[in-house]
Write a protein that holds these residues in place. Structure first.
Motif, PDB file in Angstrom:
ATOM      1  N   ARG A   8       7.736   3.411  -1.919  1.00 60.54           N
ATOM      2  CA  ARG A   8       7.271   2.081  -2.312  1.00 60.54           C
ATOM      3  C   ARG A   8       5.760   2.032  -2.536  1.00 60.54           C
ATOM      4  NH1 ARG A   8       9.023  -2.008   1.833  1.00 60.54           N
ATOM      5  NH2 ARG A   8       8.260  -3.443   0.266  1.00 60.54           N
ATOM      6  N   PRO A  11       1.964   4.873  -6.550  1.00 63.13           N
ATOM      7  CA  PRO A  11       1.638   4.133  -7.778  1.00 63.13           C
ATOM      8  C   PRO A  11       2.651   4.453  -8.881  1.00 63.13           C
ATOM      9  CG  PRO A  11      -0.337   5.099  -6.842  1.00 63.13           C
ATOM     10  CD  PRO A  11       0.827   5.659  -6.070  1.00 63.13           C
ATOM     11  N   PRO A  12       2.988   3.469  -9.699  1.00 64.23           N
ATOM     12  CA  PRO A  12       4.037   3.645 -10.709  1.00 64.23           C
ATOM     13  C   PRO A  12       3.777   4.748 -11.734  1.00 64.23           C
ATOM     14  CG  PRO A  12       3.346   1.337 -10.590  1.00 64.23           C
ATOM     15  CD  PRO A  12       2.463   2.116  -9.676  1.00 64.23           C
ATOM     16  N   ALA A  16       8.026   8.558  -7.979  1.00 59.35           N
ATOM     17  CA  ALA A  16       7.977   8.177  -6.566  1.00 59.35           C
ATOM     18  C   ALA A  16       8.610   9.206  -5.632  1.00 59.35           C
ATOM     19  CB  ALA A  16       8.630   6.809  -6.371  1.00 59.35           C
ATOM     20  N   TYR A  60      -3.084   1.886  -3.353  1.00 58.95           N
ATOM     21  CA  TYR A  60      -2.027   1.055  -3.930  1.00 58.95           C
ATOM     22  C   TYR A  60      -1.394   0.167  -2.863  1.00 58.95           C
ATOM     23  CZ  TYR A  60       1.980  -0.089  -6.905  1.00 58.95           C
ATOM     24  OH  TYR A  60       2.921  -0.751  -7.642  1.00 58.95           O
TER      25      TYR A  60
END
Length: 110
Positions: A8, A11-12, A16, A60
């Motif tokens: 989670r 960072p996108p 992940a 993040y």
């Protein structure tokens, strides 16, 4: 904490779950490497690289105020932990200095 929780805060722009598993693998490998005198310097440099690589995830987490199970949900704590990364970097760097003086190095001379 589960991989889902760590994922989670990635960072996108990064994948992940691969990021979580790869960083976890190298964290364990680096920790073990610090215990082996002839590997401690290489392991320390690896951990320094790892601490730098995971820093964006810590940023993040703080910027996006992501709640993670098992970690107190506090913006103050999220931001306060960022400078602690410098402590981890300094600790790992300590292992790169004078490798012949590291604990256990004398065993290699026998």
């Amino acid at each position: 904490m589960s991989a889902e929780q760590y994922a989670r805060i990635v960072p996108p722009v990064f994948p992940a779950f691969p990021s979580v598993y790869v960083s976890g693998f190298f964290e364990i490998l680096g920790g073990i490497g610090l215990l082996i005198p002839w590997l401690s310097v290489a392991a320390a440099w690896g951990l320094i690289s790892l601490f730098i690589a995971v820093f964006p995830a810590n940023i993040y987490l703080a910027v996006h105020d992501i709640q993670i199970d098992g970690i107190p949900h506090s913006q103050f704590l999220y931001w306060a932990r960022l400078p602690l990364q410098a402590v981890l970097l300094a600790w790992a760097y300590w292992y790169t200095r004078d490798p012949e003086e590291q604990p256990g190095a004398s065993l290699l001379k026998q």
